[in-house]
Design an enzyme around this catalytic site. Structure first.
Site, mmCIF file in Angstrom:
data_model
loop_
_atom_site.group_PDB
_atom_site.id
_atom_site.type_symbol
_atom_site.label_atom_id
_atom_site.label_comp_id
_atom_site.label_asym_id
_atom_site.label_seq_id
_atom_site.Cartn_x
_atom_site.Cartn_y
_atom_site.Cartn_z
ATOM 1 N NE ARG A 2 -1.642 1.030 3.815
ATOM 2 C CZ ARG A 2 -1.974 0.651 5.039
ATOM 3 N NH1 ARG A 2 -3.196 0.243 5.298
ATOM 4 N NH2 ARG A 2 -1.090 0.666 6.015
ATOM 5 C CD GLU A 49 -17.950 1.894 -1.315
ATOM 6 O OE1 GLU A 49 -19.201 1.894 -1.357
ATOM 7 O OE2 GLU A 49 -17.326 1.913 -0.246
ATOM 8 C CG PHE A 74 -15.848 -2.147 0.484
ATOM 9 C CD1 PHE A 74 -16.741 -3.195 0.703
ATOM 10 C CD2 PHE A 74 -15.023 -1.761 1.523
ATOM 11 C CE1 PHE A 74 -16.801 -3.831 1.935
ATOM 12 C CE2 PHE A 74 -15.080 -2.387 2.758
ATOM 13 C CZ PHE A 74 -15.970 -3.428 2.972
ATOM 14 N NE ARG A 158 -4.955 -3.963 6.821
ATOM 15 C CZ ARG A 158 -5.437 -4.347 7.989
ATOM 16 N NH1 ARG A 158 -5.421 -5.642 8.332
ATOM 17 N NH2 ARG A 158 -5.929 -3.475 8.840
#
Lengths: 308, 285
Positions: A2, A49, A74, A158
């Protein structure tokens, strides 16, 4: 991964004024510098979203390059129809970035885990699907996505992913990378599973004397068919490894190619079964539980090769 | 003073009559076009004829010879199933040759049952699935503000379409981002595909809903050029707010047996009905 993505995007945004970053109430501290540097090119759409993805299409139709970023389920599933119609049908320059794919959100449970995203995104015409293996690759993918014109889905881990690439290398969308040589079988992995697969291959070599080829299939679509062709000719079998459902992911994609070949080759898949994750625990514990840890992979590959 | 204002009134009357004649022609052409295909949405097209005529002949800053002109106003038909009206209006305006209408929904043509960008000159966004157009418009309006352009973005929504949650996500964001370069028009004909809106999922109170979402609203008769034209001139209704025009319309407007009849959402007339419809459209109303 990330942080590597965010840093890379910041650099790219300095070079290319068309780049915008869109998010849906995610990235509290992650985007602080981007936000301060480009306050007008950072847009928080709130927890909405569908609207974010549709608006991204509007931005792209007006000449911008929006990066649409939020937690992977999402940014893919909540707004899937906007991706299909607004982004892919128009073939727009929208880059979709899903963070925390696979089981990375661990104890937050199945709502936040993403084990179906490869299956659904690669079914879309015009879409390119990329799953980088480590932070350096995430950085390279971000740059490649800007240079490429068209929809791209980037599935990130992540944070704290181990390093696969110690030194620089040439990255190209759709061109898989061979990381280790061997003839007993070819292990084809994607995303964070590349590291575990590589480690498992080292152990297999050291402890069992089994030499396997390891391929980093970072691009799930378009799939590098040449690398599969070579593996099926030069090694004794292909095993895919992914932190994704066995339905529709890397294994399915490779299987689609392998099953239509004239010369039959031994082929097996390692991945997640068709079930929601039923336990809580940290990321490492879940990978262990679902057979994706290094030691679990060593055993799985050994067993598969034994039954051959 | 008195003389000049009466001159203006006369001028307006003349323009309105010209547009009325145009709208009549457009309705006839829509009917002739859809008769050549296997199916089409006549009712939803007829309810927006005056709105589209007013926009394309008086409201929008566009150049048919240069459909990608950067400064152009953008128009998105979010209720894509009303495209028969859009196609005819675009040919009337000169975006593409009228003979293309003969190939509506045919394999050799560019005009499908829903409008497609890149194939059809003048179409800004491919639509068909409801609840998408306003978000795309939000994105375009954001860029207009960012790039300090003067173009406006118009989005025409169906009333039934407002049952889609994404419409309200877009509505909230447009107000938050102060997009006064965004104008939505709701074609409020009170009917959806298989019934009356109020009997399915009511939108009432529609004006108050949009207003509470931060939009500035005007309500008009969507078939009366005397109301549509001056309203379009007033946008944005308030600085810093997106504008909404609630256009009260009649589904199937212009043909007595189609007006307010649910069946004409998707039905094609038979030869007798076609003859009657064309005769009615010929009569000056």
């Amino acid at each position: 991964m990330r942080d590597a993505f965010v840093k890379s995007l910041l650099e790219l945004a300095k070079e290319d004024k068309r780049i915008f970053l869109l998010t849906a109430d995610i990235g509290t501290f992650t985007f602080d510098i981007f936000r301060q540097t480009f306050p007008n090119r950072f847009i928080n759409f709130g927890i909405a979203e569908q609207n974010m993805m549709g608006a991204a299409a509007g931005l792209a139709l007006s000449g911008k390059i929006p990066f649409v970023y939020t937690i992977a389920p999402f940014v893919t599933m909540r707004c899937f129809e906007q991706i299909r119609v607004d982004v892919c049908y128009h073939n727009l320059n929208v880059k979709i970035v899903g963070v925390g794919t696979g089981l990375a959100y661990g104890s937050l449970g199945p709502t936040h885990q993403t084990v179906e995203d490869i299956a659904i995104t690669r079914a879309l015409p015009n879409m390119t699907v990329i799953s980088p293996a480590d932070p350096l690759e995430a950085k390279k993918v971000t740059r490649a996505a800007v240079l490429y014109s068209g929809p791209v889905y980037i599935r990130l881990g992540r944070s704290g992913e181990p390093v696969v690439y110690e030194s620089d290398y040439e990255y190209q969308i759709g061109r898989a990378v061979s990381l280790r040589e061997g003839k007993e079988a070819t292990l084809i992995a994607t995303g964070v599973m590349v590291y575990n697969t590589l480690k498992a291959a080292e152990i297999l070599s050291k402890e069992e004397g089994i030499e396997v080829r390891v391929i980093n299939m970072h691009t799930l679509k378009p799939l590098d068919q040449e690398v599969i062709e070579k593996a099926s000719k030069q090694t004794r079998g292909i095993i895919t490894v992914e932190e994704h459902s066995l339905i529709g992911g890397l294994g399915s994609a490779v299987g689609e190619i392998v099953s239509e070949k004239k010369n039959k080759i031994f082929f097996r898949r390692i991945g997640l079964n068709d079930a929601f994750c039923s336990s809580y625990g940290n990321y490492e514990e879940l990978k262990e539980m679902y057979g994706l840890s290094v030691s679990a992979l060593v055993n799985a590959v050994k067993n598969i090769l034994n039954e051959r | 003073m008195v003389r000049s204002s009466s001159t203006i009134i006369l001028k307006h009357k003349k323009l309105n009559n010209e547009l009325k004649t145009k709208a009549k022609e457009i309705r006839k052409k829509i009917l002739n076009m859809v008769m050549k295909s296997g199916g089409a949405h006549i009712g939803p097209a007829y309810s927006i004829v005056e709105i589209l005529t007013a926009l394309y002949f008086k409201g929008l800053r566009i150049d048919p010879n240069n459909p990608n002109w950067e400064e152009r106003d953008r128009f998105i038909l979010s209720k894509g199933h009303g495209c028969a009206a859009l196609y005819v209006v675009l040919t009337e305006k000169g975006f593409f040759p009228e003979k293309e209408l003969d190939k509506f929904c045919k394999k050799e043509g560019i005009l499908g049952g829903h409008p497609e960008r890149d194939k059809i000159p003048g179409v800004e966004a491919s639509t068909g699935s409801l609840g998408h157009g306003l978000s795309i418009g939000v994105g375009m309006a954001l860029v207009g503000k960012f790039d300090q352009k003067n173009y406006r973005v118009f989005v025409l929504l169906g009333d039934g379409e407002c049952q889609e949650g994404s419409v309200w996500e877009a509505a909230m964001s447009a107000a938050q981002f102060r997009l006064d370069n965004l104008i939505a028009i709701v074609d409020y004909n009170k009917l959806q595909a298989i019934g009356a809106i109020d009997e399915i999922i009511s939108l009432k109170p529609l004006k108050e809903k949009w207003s509470s979402f931060g939009w500035s609203i005007k309500e008009i008769d969507g078939h009366n050029f005397g109301e549509i034209l001056p309203t379009l001139k007033l946008v944005p209704f308030e600085k810093g707010k997106p504008s909404l025009i609630v256009a009260h319309t009649v589904k199937g407007k212009g043909v007595s047996f189609m007006e307010n009849k649910i069946i004409w959402h998707f039905r094609l007339p038979n030869q007798t009905e076609l003859k009657q419809a064309l005769e009615e459209l010929e009569l000056d109303k």
